[in-house]
Write an enzyme that holds these catalytic residues in place. Structure first.
Site, PDB file in Angstrom:
ATOM      1  N   TYR A 168      -1.796  -3.897  30.772  1.00 30.78           N
ATOM      2  CA  TYR A 168      -3.168  -3.768  31.266  1.00 30.78           C
ATOM      3  C   TYR A 168      -3.371  -2.389  31.872  1.00 30.78           C
ATOM      4  O   TYR A 168      -2.730  -1.430  31.442  1.00 30.78           O
ATOM      5  CB  TYR A 168      -3.519  -4.956  32.205  1.00 30.78           C
ATOM      6  N   ARG A 195     -18.497  -1.003  27.195  1.00 32.35           N
ATOM      7  CA  ARG A 195     -18.132  -0.278  28.424  1.00 32.35           C
ATOM      8  C   ARG A 195     -16.699  -0.631  28.760  1.00 32.35           C
ATOM      9  O   ARG A 195     -16.431  -1.443  29.638  1.00 32.35           O
ATOM     10  CB  ARG A 195     -19.116  -0.680  29.534  1.00 32.35           C
ATOM     11  N   LYS A 210      -6.025  -9.046  28.791  1.00 33.26           N
ATOM     12  CA  LYS A 210      -6.404  -9.983  29.862  1.00 33.26           C
ATOM     13  C   LYS A 210      -5.799 -11.355  29.611  1.00 33.26           C
ATOM     14  O   LYS A 210      -5.350 -12.026  30.536  1.00 33.26           O
ATOM     15  CB  LYS A 210      -7.929 -10.097  29.937  1.00 33.26           C
ATOM     16  N   GLU A 236     -16.459  -9.757  29.200  1.00 29.45           N
ATOM     17  CA  GLU A 236     -15.575  -8.656  29.573  1.00 29.45           C
ATOM     18  C   GLU A 236     -16.066  -7.316  29.024  1.00 29.45           C
ATOM     19  O   GLU A 236     -16.271  -7.179  27.816  1.00 29.45           O
ATOM     20  CB  GLU A 236     -14.189  -8.985  28.974  1.00 29.45           C
ATOM     21  N   ASP A 237     -16.262  -6.379  29.907  1.00 32.09           N
ATOM     22  CA  ASP A 237     -16.578  -5.002  29.500  1.00 32.09           C
ATOM     23  C   ASP A 237     -17.802  -4.886  28.596  1.00 32.09           C
ATOM     24  O   ASP A 237     -17.798  -4.132  27.612  1.00 32.09           O
ATOM     25  CB  ASP A 237     -15.345  -4.324  28.876  1.00 32.09           C
ATOM     26  N   ASP A 282     -15.758 -10.930  34.642  1.00 27.78           N
ATOM     27  CA  ASP A 282     -14.708 -10.422  35.521  1.00 27.78           C
ATOM     28  C   ASP A 282     -15.065  -9.063  36.121  1.00 27.78           C
ATOM     29  O   ASP A 282     -14.712  -8.780  37.259  1.00 27.78           O
ATOM     30  CB  ASP A 282     -13.390 -10.332  34.755  1.00 27.78           C
ATOM     31  N   ASP A 283     -15.762  -8.234  35.347  1.00 27.01           N
ATOM     32  CA  ASP A 283     -16.097  -6.892  35.860  1.00 27.01           C
ATOM     33  C   ASP A 283     -17.017  -6.995  37.067  1.00 27.01           C
ATOM     34  O   ASP A 283     -16.962  -6.171  37.974  1.00 27.01           O
ATOM     35  CB  ASP A 283     -16.775  -6.052  34.777  1.00 27.01           C
ATOM     36  N   ASN A 298     -11.183   3.155  37.241  1.00 20.04           N
ATOM     37  CA  ASN A 298     -10.052   3.148  36.300  1.00 20.04           C
ATOM     38  C   ASN A 298     -10.371   4.030  35.109  1.00 20.04           C
ATOM     39  O   ASN A 298     -11.529   4.220  34.793  1.00 20.04           O
ATOM     40  CB  ASN A 298      -9.812   1.725  35.774  1.00 20.04           C
TER      41      ASN A 298
HETATM   42  P1  NAD Z   1     -20.902   0.759  35.414  1.00 17.64           P
HETATM   43  O1  NAD Z   1     -21.024   1.650  34.260  1.00 17.64           O
HETATM   44  O2  NAD Z   1     -21.579  -0.551  35.419  1.00 17.64           O
HETATM   45  O3  NAD Z   1     -21.364   1.531  36.751  1.00 17.64           O
HETATM   46  C1  NAD Z   1     -21.050   2.847  37.065  1.00 17.64           C
HETATM   47  C2  NAD Z   1     -22.062   3.326  38.063  1.00 17.64           C
HETATM   48  O4  NAD Z   1     -21.659   4.589  38.579  1.00 17.64           O
HETATM   49  C3  NAD Z   1     -23.452   3.525  37.493  1.00 17.64           C
HETATM   50  O5  NAD Z   1     -24.390   3.020  38.406  1.00 17.64           O
HETATM   51  C4  NAD Z   1     -23.588   5.060  37.425  1.00 17.64           C
HETATM   52  O6  NAD Z   1     -24.921   5.470  37.572  1.00 17.64           O
HETATM   53  C5  NAD Z   1     -22.773   5.473  38.614  1.00 17.64           C
HETATM   54  N1  NAD Z   1     -22.264   6.834  38.556  1.00 17.64           N
HETATM   55  C6  NAD Z   1     -21.672   7.482  37.551  1.00 17.64           C
HETATM   56  N2  NAD Z   1     -21.355   8.723  37.912  1.00 17.64           N
HETATM   57  C7  NAD Z   1     -21.749   8.867  39.194  1.00 17.64           C
HETATM   58  C8  NAD Z   1     -21.699   9.919  40.122  1.00 17.64           C
HETATM   59  N3  NAD Z   1     -21.170  11.089  39.808  1.00 17.64           N
HETATM   60  N4  NAD Z   1     -22.197   9.709  41.340  1.00 17.64           N
HETATM   61  C9  NAD Z   1     -22.725   8.521  41.669  1.00 17.64           C
HETATM   62  N5  NAD Z   1     -22.791   7.491  40.838  1.00 17.64           N
HETATM   63  C10 NAD Z   1     -22.315   7.664  39.608  1.00 17.64           C
HETATM   64  O7  NAD Z   1     -19.352   0.532  35.623  1.00 17.64           O
HETATM   65  P2  NAD Z   1     -18.630  -0.550  36.561  1.00 17.64           P
HETATM   66  O8  NAD Z   1     -18.297  -1.759  35.797  1.00 17.64           O
HETATM   67  O9  NAD Z   1     -19.406  -0.721  37.796  1.00 17.64           O
HETATM   68  O10 NAD Z   1     -17.263   0.182  36.842  1.00 17.64           O
HETATM   69  C11 NAD Z   1     -17.234   1.399  37.563  1.00 17.64           C
HETATM   70  C12 NAD Z   1     -15.793   1.822  37.745  1.00 17.64           C
HETATM   71  O11 NAD Z   1     -15.117   0.835  38.509  1.00 17.64           O
HETATM   72  C13 NAD Z   1     -15.012   1.969  36.444  1.00 17.64           C
HETATM   73  O12 NAD Z   1     -14.239   3.146  36.480  1.00 17.64           O
HETATM   74  C14 NAD Z   1     -14.119   0.788  36.423  1.00 17.64           C
HETATM   75  O13 NAD Z   1     -12.893   1.068  35.810  1.00 17.64           O
HETATM   76  C15 NAD Z   1     -13.896   0.518  37.880  1.00 17.64           C
HETATM   77  N6  NAD Z   1     -13.541  -0.874  38.132  1.00 17.64           N
HETATM   78  C16 NAD Z   1     -12.452  -1.117  38.907  1.00 17.64           C
HETATM   79  C17 NAD Z   1     -12.053  -2.401  39.139  1.00 17.64           C
HETATM   80  C18 NAD Z   1     -10.857  -2.645  40.020  1.00 17.64           C
HETATM   81  O14 NAD Z   1     -10.343  -1.748  40.568  1.00 17.64           O
HETATM   82  N7  NAD Z   1     -10.414  -3.853  40.195  1.00 17.64           N
HETATM   83  C19 NAD Z   1     -12.730  -3.452  38.563  1.00 17.64           C
HETATM   84  C20 NAD Z   1     -13.860  -3.189  37.777  1.00 17.64           C
HETATM   85  C21 NAD Z   1     -14.255  -1.886  37.585  1.00 17.64           C
END
Ligand code: NAD
Length: 535
Positions: free
Chosen positions: A85, A138, A156, A227-228, A250-251, A391
């Protein structure tokens, strides 16, 4: 027998089995035990030079002999989980067209409209209980990878088996191919999906509707994990189908629970109350607003009213602070957090003005938690809580080292992808990894054991609290706010028990088990990677 990874034992087939099954001569003569096979597999794993080579090695093993694959995972979880993962699975998806050997999971394209149920029936198992489905729009923080995203449902589901003991035969990875808007893939000779732009609107919705209906018909006991999916579809699909089929995202929800668990556990260190926190998020997507929604539920439980609770969550997205003046055209999921406030353009300004106690990065944009921002968090918080959750590692808002160094060792830090231990001023810090794997396997298992009709928000809240309670003083002593990943099986089982109890309490369970028997029911359901005898 040798070709079916669920049945194959490789060199572990006994003499009796080799004769009974007609395998004599098809295997080298020496018979190995499962443990000996694990040793050989592990030493081969170690010989692979790069993480992506280790990923390919494990994939080939999984396609050959699932019992051995899961035994290896069970034996070395801390080394294996980051390969199957995050972070390695991100690279694996990017390279999926090149490293592809044989398909795993089901690919359903928009061209199959009108016959999705028929396609689902081609799956070799009839009693599917857990489906992880993506449309590849995504993938992690990597964007639209189309069908290359298949690595995610596959990974997963491997985690469901290794962490929560879900039998592999119950598990089904699915990728829906509705095209991709990633132009690089259209022109790529190794791309495995349809070379067309994404289908949107009514046609997409009808496709998903048919898919969900077909799943309910063909696999009526299956839990569907979204997922994603891209942001616009993810929220919509979750709210449309949450009560129509046992499902969760999950996201949005798993991330929310693992982050909330991190917060609750960090508050055990700071000694402050949940209701006194102010969270500033960088990134207002699925992860961020999911966390804020669950935090709100937890704060309401702690005595705040809902409006007050939402007021504790602030967002900076790519346009600056999410405020009331921006309501027009604001995405639906951000509206509850668009508070009355003058506009603010940057994160640095927002930190300075709002003075949050907790800073959470979910933007997918690296190095956005600058030295100055972290230092400022440490100025007005004795122990600032800083989570850089994006991530893979290359996208994290800051590194663990930056968090500890720039806060002079005060930060309580967690990341989405793993960071190595950090030495700072003679102290060793082990950063916590806010990995969704702490939550979703246990939640899924709990829901399945009692055949819950839904996966409710309260189940995620309970999962978060349960996880936070499992963090020990020894963990805190080394700066870790999550239990060690070596305890993942125990963690998943405890969460499953609590989720199953909640399903029964709330009337969602279709199998009713007395509270005192739930632990045994969960434990009895666990898959163990051991060979069965065929002789
Ligand atoms: P998403 O695409 O739904 O949301 C991303 C958000 O960030 C959007 O609102 C975008 O406008 C904003 N954004 C992008 N660049 C920016 C910047 N420079 N300044 C401010 N805002 C900015 O994605 P998501 O599902 O919310 O995931 C976001 C991140 O979180 C990913 O990298 C994902 O890998 C990570 N994530 C981590 C975990 C974990 O650690 N357990 C779980 C899920 C997602």
């Amino acid at each position: 027998m040798l070709a079916d990874p669920l049945l194959n034992k490789g060199t572990a087939f006994s003499d009796e089995e080799r004769d009974a099954l007609g395998l004599r001569g098809l295997l080298p003569p020496r018979i190995f035990t499962l443990d000996e096979q694990v040793n050989r597999a592990y030493s081969n794993f170690q010989r692979q030079p790069e993480p992506i080579d280790k990923y390919v090695f494990l994939t080939l093993l999984q396609n050959r002999n699932e019992t051995l694959f899961f035994k290896v995972l069970e034996t070395y979880p801390e080394e294996m989980i980051p390969i199957i993962y995050t972070p390695t699975v991100g690279q694996a998806c990017l390279d999926y067209g090149v490293i592809f050997r044989r398909p795993r999971g089901m690919f359903i394209t928009i061209r199959e409209r009108g016959r999705i149920a028929e396609v689902l029936r081609h799956w070799p198992q009839t009693d599917v209980r857990m489906i992880v489905v993506t449309d590849g729009e995504r993938i992690l923080g990597l964007g639209d990878l189309g069908v290359l995203g298949m690595g995610i449902p596959v990974g997963k589901l491997s985690l469901y088996t290794s962490c929560a003991g879900l039998h592999p035969r119950y598990c089904m990875p699915i990728t829906l191919d509705v095209g991709t808007n990633n132009e690089n893939l259209h022109n790529n000779s190794t791309y495995l999906g349809m070379s067309q732009h994404r289908v949107r609107g009514a046609e997409y919705d009808e496709f998903i509707e048919e898919f969900v209906t077909a799943v309910k018909t063909v696999f009526p006991k299956a839990l569907l994990q979204w997922e994603d999916f891209g942001n616009t579809n993810a929220f919509r699909l979750l709210s449309t189908y949450q009560k129509r089929i046992c499902s969760f995202n999950d996201d949005i929800q798993g991330t929310a629970a693992v982050a909330l668990a991190g917060v609750i556990s960090a508050l055990r260190v700071t000694g402050t109350a949940l209701a006194d926190q102010k969270i500033l998020f960088l990134g207002a997507g699925e992860a961020g607003t999911g966390i804020a929604d669950l935090f709100t539920a937890a704060a309401v439980d702690a005595g705040l009213d809902e409006t007050e609770a939402r007021q504790r969550c602030w967002f900076v997205d790519s346009q600056g602070l999410v405020v009331h003046d921006r309501l027009e055209g604001l995405a639906h999921h951000k509206i509850p957090y668009a508070h009355e406030h003058p506009p603010i353009k940057t994160l640095a300004e927002a930190v300075e003005i709002l003075r949050p106690t907790i800073l959470i990065g979910v933007s997918g944009t690296p190095s956005t938690f600058t030295e100055a921002i972290i230092a400022q968090m440490a100025e007005f918080n004795e122990r600032p809580i800083i989570f850089a959750l994006s991530n893979p590692t290359s996208k994290a808002e800051c590194t663990a080292e930056a968090a500890y160094r720039n806060s002079e060792g005060k930060a309580i830090f967690a990341s989405g992808s793993p960071f190595s231990a950090v030495e700072y001023q003679g102290q060793t810090f082990i950063p916590g990894q806010g990995n969704n794997v702490y939550i979703f396997p246990g939640v899924g298992l709990g829901a399945l054991v009692v055949e819950s009709a839904e996966v409710s928000e309260r189940m995620f809240l309970i999962a978060a609290r349960t996880l936070a309670e499992l963090v020990t003083d020894e963990d805190f002593a080394i700066g870790r706010i999550y239990p060690s990943l070596t305890r993942i099986r125990e963690v998943s089982v405890v969460i499953a028990i609590e989720v199953a109890k909640e399903a029964i309490r709330s009337g969602l369970a279709r199998i009713i088990i007395p509270d005192e028997e739930i632990e045994a029911a969960v434990n009895n359901s666990l898959y163990q990677p051991v060979y069965q005898s065929y002789a």
